[in-house]
Design an enzyme around this catalytic site. Structure first.
Site, PDB file in Angstrom:
ATOM      1  N   ASP A 115      28.908  79.622  29.312  1.00 21.23           N
ATOM      2  CA  ASP A 115      28.881  80.073  27.928  1.00 21.23           C
ATOM      3  C   ASP A 115      28.711  78.810  27.081  1.00 21.23           C
ATOM      4  OD1 ASP A 115      29.224  81.667  25.611  1.00 21.23           O
ATOM      5  OD2 ASP A 115      31.352  81.174  25.574  1.00 21.23           O
TER       6      ASP A 115
ATOM      7  N   ASP B 250      29.754  78.374  23.227  1.00 20.39           N
ATOM      8  CA  ASP B 250      30.818  78.086  22.265  1.00 20.39           C
ATOM      9  C   ASP B 250      32.189  78.162  22.926  1.00 20.39           C
ATOM     10  OD1 ASP B 250      31.554  77.276  19.790  1.00 20.39           O
ATOM     11  OD2 ASP B 250      31.006  79.102  18.744  1.00 20.39           O
TER      12      ASP B 250
END
Length: 219
Positions: free
Chosen positions: A9, A11
């Protein structure tokens, strides 16, 4: 089975722009008479822009007050605010340990992918000077379903050309962990309070190649 891919991922794992998203959403929400706080913002992590807006409108009891065109305009303006704030992003915004982990994965000839719902992911990776490490970045604009649906992780696996069962997925949000588990990948969670993560680490500083290698060999 040999580990063939690691999918990140963005963020909260590679960098942290959650506060920039929050500031942008908070401004948009205030303009339409809705108040959101940092606690509510936790429910927006790992989901798409459109789904975030839907939750904000629902939170403020205004889900029926805006048609699809008006919602699109609100989401567009939020993104303008967010992109404007990205100008402050530099290589120093890479979270601790991530750059060295990416270098180690490349040295081990393990494919690296990105599974971020952010449409700004390529811009962010470029600002962080990390784009060279990623073999494939899933295109969020082509997805029909947001996390916790596994679609984005399956798309990243397909882009890398590796089966989900030969991959590790790394997330900091519950929706992301659920998506990884649903995809058939092995899940690594960053931070506290994540249920279902097969490996849970307190921060990215603990996210090292030896730790991932040991985890893979023991699952």
């Amino acid at each position: 089975m040999k580990l063939q891919g690691v999918i990140f991922d963005l963020d909260g794992v590679i960098t942290d722009t959650a506060h920039l998203h929050f500031q942008a959403w908070q401004q948009i929400a205030a303009e339409i008479g809705i108040s959101i706080d940092a606690q509510f913002n936790e429910s927006l992590k790992g989901i798409s822009r459109d789904e975030s807006l839907r939750r904000i409108l629902q939170h403020g009891g205004k889900e029926g007050d805006f048609n699809s065109q008006e919602r699109a305009q609100l989401a567009y303006r939020k993104n303008l605010l967010y992109v404007h704030s990205l100008r402050e992003l530099t290589v120093n915004a890479v979270l601790p340990g991530i750059r060295s982990l990416l270098a180690d994965l490349r040295a081990q000839q393990i494919s690296v992918g990105l599974a971020s719902v952010s449409l700004n992911a390529p811009t962010i990776l470029a600002a962080l000077e990390l784009r060279e490490f990623f073999t494939f970045c899933a295109d969020a604009s082509q997805l029909k379903n947001s996390k916790p649906d596994p679609e984005i992780f399956l798309a990243a696996c397909a882009g890398l050309g590796v089966p989900p069962q030969a991959c590790i997925g790394i997330e900091d949000a519950q929706a992301g962990i659920d998506a990884i588990n649903a995809s058939g990948m092995r899940s690594v969670g960053i931070g506290a309070g994540l249920t279902g993560a097969q490996l849970l680490l307190p921060s990215t500083e603990s996210l090292t190649w030896p730790r991932l290698s040991a985890f893979w060999q023991n699952v």
